[in-house]
Write a protein that holds these residues in place. Structure first.
Motif, mmCIF file in Angstrom:
data_model
loop_
_atom_site.group_PDB
_atom_site.id
_atom_site.type_symbol
_atom_site.label_atom_id
_atom_site.label_comp_id
_atom_site.label_asym_id
_atom_site.label_seq_id
_atom_site.Cartn_x
_atom_site.Cartn_y
_atom_site.Cartn_z
ATOM 1 N N ARG A 187 5.547 11.594 -9.359
ATOM 2 C CA ARG A 187 6.357 10.522 -8.775
ATOM 3 C C ARG A 187 6.425 9.325 -9.698
ATOM 4 N N LEU A 188 5.311 8.984 -10.312
ATOM 5 C CA LEU A 188 5.319 7.869 -11.260
ATOM 6 C C LEU A 188 6.237 8.191 -12.436
ATOM 7 N N ALA A 189 6.164 9.406 -12.935
ATOM 8 C CA ALA A 189 7.034 9.809 -14.054
ATOM 9 C C ALA A 189 8.496 9.744 -13.644
ATOM 10 N N ALA A 190 8.817 10.230 -12.449
ATOM 11 C CA ALA A 190 10.209 10.197 -11.970
ATOM 12 C C ALA A 190 10.692 8.762 -11.856
ATOM 13 N N PHE A 191 9.873 7.903 -11.269
ATOM 14 C CA PHE A 191 10.277 6.507 -11.105
ATOM 15 C C PHE A 191 10.479 5.843 -12.456
ATOM 16 N N LEU A 231 0.828 -1.207 0.000
ATOM 17 C CA LEU A 231 0.000 0.000 0.000
ATOM 18 C C LEU A 231 0.861 1.256 0.000
ATOM 19 N N LYS A 232 1.947 1.237 0.748
ATOM 20 C CA LYS A 232 2.855 2.387 0.799
ATOM 21 C C LYS A 232 3.505 2.612 -0.572
ATOM 22 N N ALA A 286 2.882 5.749 -3.107
ATOM 23 C CA ALA A 286 3.996 6.575 -3.593
ATOM 24 C C ALA A 286 3.938 6.733 -5.104
ATOM 25 N N LEU A 287 3.526 5.697 -5.802
ATOM 26 C CA LEU A 287 3.447 5.752 -7.266
ATOM 27 C C LEU A 287 2.132 6.365 -7.751
ATOM 28 N N GLY A 288 1.238 6.686 -6.815
ATOM 29 C CA GLY A 288 -0.078 7.187 -7.175
ATOM 30 C C GLY A 288 -0.132 8.676 -7.455
#
Length: 115
Positions: free
Chosen positions: A18-22, A7-8, A12-14
């Motif tokens: 942040r998703l773009a960075a990852f 869930l954490k 974080a990816l939600g």
């Protein structure tokens, strides 16, 4: 991976940035990128990127390393693979060969041609 950790990580990816960075860091491979270059690619303010990276760090999705005055940030592939494993653990009722079960690892580096 425990449900609380999943869930954490998913939280974080939600977020779009942040998703773009990852995703950029996953594509960059094991060398990662200097924070400044990541910021330029995302076109977001430095303070905003710092806040997003702190969330990704807390979810163990990225690691960083200081190199002199530069901080290099890298995707943590093992955490990504753990999440994928958690999400696909019971795929197709536990039947083998039901889908694209695979782990992710950075592509092997290409050797530079010798002159």
């Amino acid at each position: 991976m425990e449900t609380e950790t999943a869930l954490k990580v998913l939280s974080a990816l939600g977020h779009e940035s942040r998703l773009a960075a990852f995703r950029i860091l996953v594509q960059a491979g094991p060398d990662g990128l200097p924070v400044g270059e990541l910021r330029e690619r995302l076109d977001i303010p430095a303070a905003t990127l710092t806040a997003h990276l702190n969330v990704l760090r807390a979810a163990a999705l990225v690691t960083d390393q200081r190199e002199g005055r530069v901080i290099r940030v890298r995707a943590h592939y093992a955490q990504m693979d753990s999440l994928i494993g958690y999400l696909t653990d019971n795929c197709c009722g536990g039947l083998a060969d039901c889908g694209p079960a695979r782990t992710c690892a950075p592509a092997p580096r290409k050797k530079k041609a010798s002159p």
